[in-house]
Write an enzyme that holds these catalytic residues in place. Sequence first.
Site, short mmCIF file in Angstrom:
data_model
loop_
_atom_site.label_atom_id
_atom_site.label_comp_id
_atom_site.label_asym_id
_atom_site.label_seq_id
_atom_site.Cartn_x
_atom_site.Cartn_y
_atom_site.Cartn_z
CB CYS A 20 -1.02 -0.05 1.14
SG CYS A 20 -2.46 1.00 0.80
CG HIS A 118 -4.01 -3.88 3.02
ND1 HIS A 118 -3.27 -3.22 3.97
CD2 HIS A 118 -4.17 -3.01 2.00
CE1 HIS A 118 -2.99 -2.00 3.54
NE2 HIS A 118 -3.53 -1.84 2.35
#
Length: 163
Positions: A20, A118
């Site tokens: 991310c 994630h």
Amino acid sequence: RRDGGLHRAIARGACLLAVCAGYQIMGTTFGGEEGQPVDGLGLIDISSGRGTARAVVELVGEADPGLGIPTLTGFENHMGVTRLGPGVRPLARTTVGTGNGDGTEGCHVGKVVGTYLHGPALARNPGLADLLLTWAVGFQLPPLDDTWFEQLRRERLAAVLPG
């Protein structure tokens, strides 16, 4: 960036997984607090900016066949749009979710992997974990005798893929 430690480590063959914001920061530029371009670490040739909508969804992608790993799954929560430069390959082609914003998800070059996955990325994708471990130790490790992760993968994929 100041001492060049990451650049030296990667040049010597270290592997790196960036997720991310870490994925965005390892490029040449990324979108700052107000979306303005901010210099990244310049580890690989990618640039990220702010998109128009937040992606908060399960993500599924067909991994680059050259990596020899199965379908990737994870949860994404970002507003990033990432463009890959020459020589940087997408980690996957998205089938569900946003990823980089262009039908691809993440990237890889050498032993560097960046992703918006994630979920957690390695627990949900043991093939990716095994690949990174193989790169880190320099040889193929024997497989674990656990099958719990396959059940988790089937459940997560069934939750987002039709049929």
